[in-house]
Motif scaffolding. Structure first.
Motif, PDB file in Angstrom:
ATOM      1  N   GLY A 251      -7.949  -8.584  -3.312  1.00  0.00           N
ATOM      2  CA  GLY A 251      -6.859  -8.494  -4.196  1.00  0.00           C
ATOM      3  C   GLY A 251      -5.666  -7.545  -3.502  1.00  0.00           C
ATOM      4  N   GLN A 252      -4.257  -7.863  -3.633  1.00  0.00           N
ATOM      5  CA  GLN A 252      -3.221  -7.286  -2.869  1.00  0.00           C
ATOM      6  C   GLN A 252      -3.147  -5.886  -3.721  1.00  0.00           C
ATOM      7  OE1 GLN A 252       0.123  -9.624  -1.915  1.00  0.00           O
ATOM      8  NE2 GLN A 252       1.372  -8.437  -2.989  1.00  0.00           N
ATOM      9  N   ALA A 253      -3.428  -5.990  -4.868  1.00  0.00           N
ATOM     10  CA  ALA A 253      -3.381  -4.518  -5.836  1.00  0.00           C
ATOM     11  C   ALA A 253      -1.858  -4.370  -6.296  1.00  0.00           C
ATOM     12  CB  ALA A 253      -4.002  -3.380  -4.870  1.00  0.00           C
ATOM     13  N   THR A 254      -2.102  -3.199  -7.116  1.00  0.00           N
ATOM     14  CA  THR A 254      -0.886  -2.748  -7.449  1.00  0.00           C
ATOM     15  C   THR A 254      -0.355  -1.422  -6.896  1.00  0.00           C
ATOM     16  OG1 THR A 254      -1.276  -3.644  -9.856  1.00  0.00           O
ATOM     17  CG2 THR A 254       0.200  -1.754  -9.675  1.00  0.00           C
ATOM     18  N   TRP A 255       0.887  -1.705  -6.258  1.00  0.00           N
ATOM     19  CA  TRP A 255       1.445  -0.454  -5.392  1.00  0.00           C
ATOM     20  C   TRP A 255       2.721  -0.081  -6.091  1.00  0.00           C
ATOM     21  CZ3 TRP A 255      -1.797   1.728  -1.968  1.00  0.00           C
ATOM     22  CH2 TRP A 255      -2.782   0.910  -1.311  1.00  0.00           C
ATOM     23  N   VAL A 256       2.668   1.039  -6.534  1.00  0.00           N
ATOM     24  CA  VAL A 256       4.091   1.720  -7.177  1.00  0.00           C
ATOM     25  C   VAL A 256       4.528   2.100  -5.840  1.00  0.00           C
ATOM     26  CG1 VAL A 256       5.018   3.165  -8.858  1.00  0.00           C
ATOM     27  CG2 VAL A 256       3.009   2.071  -9.317  1.00  0.00           C
ATOM     28  N   GLY A 257       5.342   1.386  -4.854  1.00  0.00           N
ATOM     29  CA  GLY A 257       5.787   1.879  -3.622  1.00  0.00           C
ATOM     30  C   GLY A 257       6.828   0.918  -3.313  1.00  0.00           C
ATOM     31  N   VAL A 258       7.366   1.195  -2.074  1.00  0.00           N
ATOM     32  CA  VAL A 258       8.408   0.394  -1.335  1.00  0.00           C
ATOM     33  C   VAL A 258       7.834   0.314   0.200  1.00  0.00           C
ATOM     34  CG1 VAL A 258      10.690   0.308  -0.380  1.00  0.00           C
ATOM     35  CG2 VAL A 258      10.137   1.540  -2.639  1.00  0.00           C
ATOM     36  N   LEU A 259       7.893  -0.919   0.445  1.00  0.00           N
ATOM     37  CA  LEU A 259       7.475  -1.308   1.949  1.00  0.00           C
ATOM     38  C   LEU A 259       8.535  -1.059   2.917  1.00  0.00           C
ATOM     39  CD1 LEU A 259       4.697  -2.580   3.068  1.00  0.00           C
ATOM     40  CD2 LEU A 259       6.133  -4.716   3.390  1.00  0.00           C
ATOM     41  N   VAL A 301       4.719  -0.625   9.738  1.00  0.00           N
ATOM     42  CA  VAL A 301       5.320  -0.775   8.131  1.00  0.00           C
ATOM     43  C   VAL A 301       4.457  -0.155   7.085  1.00  0.00           C
ATOM     44  CG1 VAL A 301       5.686  -2.489   6.472  1.00  0.00           C
ATOM     45  CG2 VAL A 301       6.816  -2.729   8.958  1.00  0.00           C
ATOM     46  N   TYR A 302       4.830   0.476   6.473  1.00  0.00           N
ATOM     47  CA  TYR A 302       4.193   1.362   5.450  1.00  0.00           C
ATOM     48  C   TYR A 302       4.384   0.944   4.011  1.00  0.00           C
ATOM     49  CZ  TYR A 302       3.523   4.697   9.592  1.00  0.00           C
ATOM     50  OH  TYR A 302       3.264   5.016  10.749  1.00  0.00           O
ATOM     51  N   MET A 303       3.470   1.017   3.309  1.00  0.00           N
ATOM     52  CA  MET A 303       3.391   0.934   1.869  1.00  0.00           C
ATOM     53  C   MET A 303       3.810   2.346   1.326  1.00  0.00           C
ATOM     54  SD  MET A 303       3.919   0.004  -1.144  1.00  0.00           S
ATOM     55  CE  MET A 303       3.909  -1.849  -0.828  1.00  0.00           C
ATOM     56  N   ASP A 304       5.038   2.837   1.130  1.00  0.00           N
ATOM     57  CA  ASP A 304       5.570   4.249   0.675  1.00  0.00           C
ATOM     58  C   ASP A 304       5.437   4.319  -0.854  1.00  0.00           C
ATOM     59  OD1 ASP A 304       6.297   6.789   0.816  1.00  0.00           O
ATOM     60  OD2 ASP A 304       8.250   6.137   1.741  1.00  0.00           O
ATOM     61  N   CYS A 305       4.223   5.148  -0.978  1.00  0.00           N
ATOM     62  CA  CYS A 305       4.386   5.733  -2.603  1.00  0.00           C
ATOM     63  C   CYS A 305       4.604   7.016  -2.711  1.00  0.00           C
ATOM     64  CB  CYS A 305       2.808   5.191  -3.260  1.00  0.00           C
ATOM     65  SG  CYS A 305       2.552   3.504  -3.105  1.00  0.00           S
ATOM     66  N   ASP A 312       2.447   7.717 -12.612  1.00  0.00           N
ATOM     67  CA  ASP A 312       2.400   6.443 -11.882  1.00  0.00           C
ATOM     68  C   ASP A 312       1.252   6.302 -10.810  1.00  0.00           C
ATOM     69  OD1 ASP A 312       4.681   5.248 -13.010  1.00  0.00           O
ATOM     70  OD2 ASP A 312       6.185   5.881 -11.247  1.00  0.00           O
ATOM     71  N   ALA A 313       0.738   7.395 -10.241  1.00  0.00           N
ATOM     72  CA  ALA A 313      -0.397   7.430  -9.407  1.00  0.00           C
ATOM     73  C   ALA A 313      -1.604   7.023 -10.185  1.00  0.00           C
ATOM     74  CB  ALA A 313      -0.444   8.879  -8.877  1.00  0.00           C
ATOM     75  N   ALA A 314      -1.683   7.531 -11.404  1.00  0.00           N
ATOM     76  CA  ALA A 314      -2.831   7.303 -12.317  1.00  0.00           C
ATOM     77  C   ALA A 314      -2.690   5.871 -12.568  1.00  0.00           C
ATOM     78  CB  ALA A 314      -3.014   8.257 -13.451  1.00  0.00           C
ATOM     79  N   ARG A 340       0.333   9.514  -2.799  1.00  0.00           N
ATOM     80  CA  ARG A 340       1.459  10.400  -3.211  1.00  0.00           C
ATOM     81  C   ARG A 340       2.032  11.105  -2.126  1.00  0.00           C
ATOM     82  NH1 ARG A 340      -1.429  13.300  -8.296  1.00  0.00           N
ATOM     83  NH2 ARG A 340      -2.885  12.949  -6.704  1.00  0.00           N
ATOM     84  N   LYS A 341       0.950  11.197  -0.974  1.00  0.00           N
ATOM     85  CA  LYS A 341       1.449  11.916   0.117  1.00  0.00           C
ATOM     86  C   LYS A 341       1.591  11.332   1.574  1.00  0.00           C
ATOM     87  CE  LYS A 341      -0.892  16.071  -1.435  1.00  0.00           C
ATOM     88  NZ  LYS A 341      -2.240  16.638  -1.361  1.00  0.00           N
ATOM     89  N   HIS A 342       0.735  10.352   1.593  1.00  0.00           N
ATOM     90  CA  HIS A 342       0.392   9.672   2.859  1.00  0.00           C
ATOM     91  C   HIS A 342       1.085   8.109   2.717  1.00  0.00           C
ATOM     92  CE1 HIS A 342      -3.056  12.406   2.709  1.00  0.00           C
ATOM     93  NE2 HIS A 342      -1.991  13.032   3.428  1.00  0.00           N
TER      94      HIS A 342
END
Lengths: 545, 81
Positions: A251-259, A301-305, A312-314, A340-342
């Protein structure tokens, strides 16, 4: 070897989402149903560890007109839609009922009593995917199938369909732990064997099971359908996926972030700050983005959360687990990776091929008595669940109108499989399945991969045929487990060979079929590209969706 | 490579052997500590860990080539010297 005859009204090949839904529906309608699953249905298929999103029209949310929902999907298509509108109409006419059923059976489809739409979304547009807690969905579906009387048989790899005249009257398979062949006499057969992994080199060449959808979905249904004379389509059109670099799990999963790129600039135009309602749909609009950045000397390119709230992390972690990404969470915890950091590097995953079995809105294939659903016919969990159910309906209606065929007329097919098994098990030396599979991946990746032209395709096909000759005469299996893998490799070679044929015949560039010798998209080829066997040769054709 | 079983904790219930779709435990005997015959075929979906009734009796080790690439605040600094 022992041979056992199993009689049933409906045989479901594969116990994934589609196969189990077909079994549930067919049993409910009173049919005698068998599910033959080559692993264990509690943990098989793409939905094995869960899912967290389900595409559906919900009348009370979207309004009474489902055509508007379909219009929106087509308007915002995240790639080329390679199926017809009648298929989408059938899917969304039923999917909202399936969602209610799952909720009733104990798969939490509503969150705190309400539909929660989030992710896979363009900001400001109609939301199309509900969030749901699917971690234990397979267990629930197995229970529901058993409750209705379906017989689920583990560790049986079905390998050939049995056909009398035009009609499919059963199938034959092998146990992957014991020296037993199973002959199924069935009035209807539903194929739901999933995707086609292990055809192309994966993220780590040689480590074939580091794959986003597991390693045992090997195009078995497509290959046996083709050998039985059914039509396949768009076999040459590969797919790609995107996700955390080197960690291709479920699964691609849920990422609360911006590429974002290395300088922090968003890759896409859709979101600039993390927002749990949307995710970043650029990942679906252009799955090639990380690879293109690399090719142009840019990236990573990063998924930046980074900077998201603890809440949101939880939220993200909760949905990772329901999406089947427990291993992702474990791995990040063990390595001290904190989203949250990386920023987490994302990559475009390698090619996956296979095409589809031609099936209509009732899940009927081109052969009477044969039905197909799930990833080998229509893709995604909503389609798998819905067309699984529909195939159960259609197969039972057909089974009521016919008598059992006589499987003894198909004895030559059964005997041929048994003799192949004897040969594979009898050889004391020779290439094993892994060596043959790596050789196949190499030729697929180099000659039918990201860039194709006529000369490369012809050379690759010739090489593949030479490999195939060795596979047919030298491949060896040390035990029943390796026998199953060898049969998978046979199926992959069939799908690989068809990929070359179909790619040669598609004289244009479109999507991931990139032919610099025919660099333009030909609008006249916006049709289903059919391949079927005539005599012992593949023939191709074009037909409207 | 994964999975790894602690034979002192394993209660030989065969649950992991039964659920593994890839059958990495092929050849295990009933009610004996499972053998890991095909570790390269593990897809690390954690099902064996999930069904194991004894915490710590089985766990997965993720292979080095699948380790995630991520960025820390110091990754972009030029190396010393």
């Amino acid at each position: 070897m022992e041979e056992q005859l199993i009689e049933c009204d409906v045989l479901c090949v594969g116990g994934g989402i589609a196969g189990l839904m077909a079994a549930i529906r067919a049993s409910e309608l009173g049919a005698n149903v068998v599910v033959a699953e080559k692993g264990n249905p509690h943990y098989s298929g793409c939905g094995r560890r869960g899912n967290d999103h389900f595409e559906t029209w919900i009348p009370e949310v979207h309004g009474a007109d489902k055509e508007k929902f379909i219009d929106e999907l087509l308007k915002t298509a995240k790639g080329e839609i390679l199926i017809g509108r009648d298929i989408l109409r059938a899917q969304f006419g039923k999917a909202h009922e399936i969602v209610e059923l799952w909720d009733e059976w104990g798969i939490p489809m509503r969150q705190k009593g309400k539909w929660e739409f989030a992710g896979h979304a363009f900001p400001g547009r109609m939301m199309t995917h509900i969030k749901y807690e699917g971690r234990f969905q397979k267990t629930v579906l197995v229970q529901q199938a058993r409750k209705r009387g379906a017989r689920i048989m583990d560790r049986i790899m079905v390998d050939e369909l049995l056909r009398d005249g035009d009609r499919v009257i059963g199938a034959v398979g092998v146990h992957t732990r014991e020296d037993t062949v199973f002959v199924f006499q069935a009035k209807a057969v539903i194929l739901g064997t999933g995707k086609c992994s292990r055809l192309y080199q994966g993220l780590t060449p040689g480590m074939m099971f580091n794959d986003g959808h597991g390693g045992v979905q090997t195009g078995d249904g497509r290959a046996m359908a083709y050998r039985a004379g059914a039509e396949l389509m768009n076999v040459e059109m590969p797919q790609r996926h995107i996700g955390p670099k080197y960690f291709a799990k479920f699964g691609q999963a849920t990422w609360v972030g911006v590429l974002r790129d290395a300088e922090g600039k968003p890759v896409g135009p859709f979101v600039s700050e993390p927002d749990r309602r949307y995710g970043d749909i650029v990942m679906e609009v252009n799955k090639l983005a990380p690879e293109q950045y690399g090719e142009r000397g840019r990236g990573p390119v990063y998924m930046d959360c980074t900077g998201i709230s603890d809440k949101d992390a939880a939220y993200m972690r909760h949905w990772h687990i329901h999406e089947g990404n427990v291993s992702l969470v474990d791995h990040m915890d063990a390595e001290g990776i904190d989203p949250r950091k990386h920023p987490i590097e994302f990559s475009t995953y390698p090619l996956r091929g296979g095409g589809l079995i031609v099936a209509n809105e009732k899940a009927e294939t081109s052969l009477p008595g044969l039905y197909a659903a799930g990833d080998e016919a229509m893709g995604d969990i909503s389609a798998a669940a819905t067309f699984g159910w529909i195939s159960g309906d259609t197969a039972v209606a057909y089974a009521r109108t016919v008598e059992h065929g006589d499987v003894e007329v198909t004895r030559p097919i059964i005997a041929a499989l048994e003799s192949r098994i004897d040969e594979l098990r009898g050889r004391g030396n020779g290439p094993d399945w892994e060596e043959a599979n790596i050789a196949l991946q190499q030729v697929m990746t180099d000659y039918a991969g990201k860039v194709r032209n006529e000369a490369r395709l012809l050379q690759g096909l010739a090489h593949l045929r030479r490999l195939r000759q060795k596979v047919d005469t030298e491949l060896m299996a040390r035990n029943q487990h390796e026998l199953g893998r060898c049969l998978e490799v046979h199926n992959l070679f069939d799908v690989g060979e068809l990929t070359f044929h179909a790619a040669l015949d598609r004289r244009e560039s479109r999507g991931l079929h990139n032919r610099p010798d025919y660099p333009f998209k030909n609008p006249l080829l916006s049709q289903a590209h059919i391949v079927r066997m005539e005599g012992d040769r593949p023939v191709t054709d074009w037909r409207s969706y | 490579m994964p999975p790894i079983i602690n034979p002192d904790l394993c209660i030989k219930c065969d649950r992991c052997v039964n659920i593994c779709t890839e059958d990495v435990f092929f050849g295990s005997k009933k009610h004996e500590t499972p053998v890991i015959t095909y570790p390269r075929e593990c897809v690390h979906f954690n099902g064996c860990v999930d069904v194991c009734p004894v915490p710590g009796a089985i766990w997965l080790r993720y292979p080095m080539p699948s380790m995630i690439v991520y960025r820390t605040s110091s990754d972009y600094r030029a190396p010393p010297g």
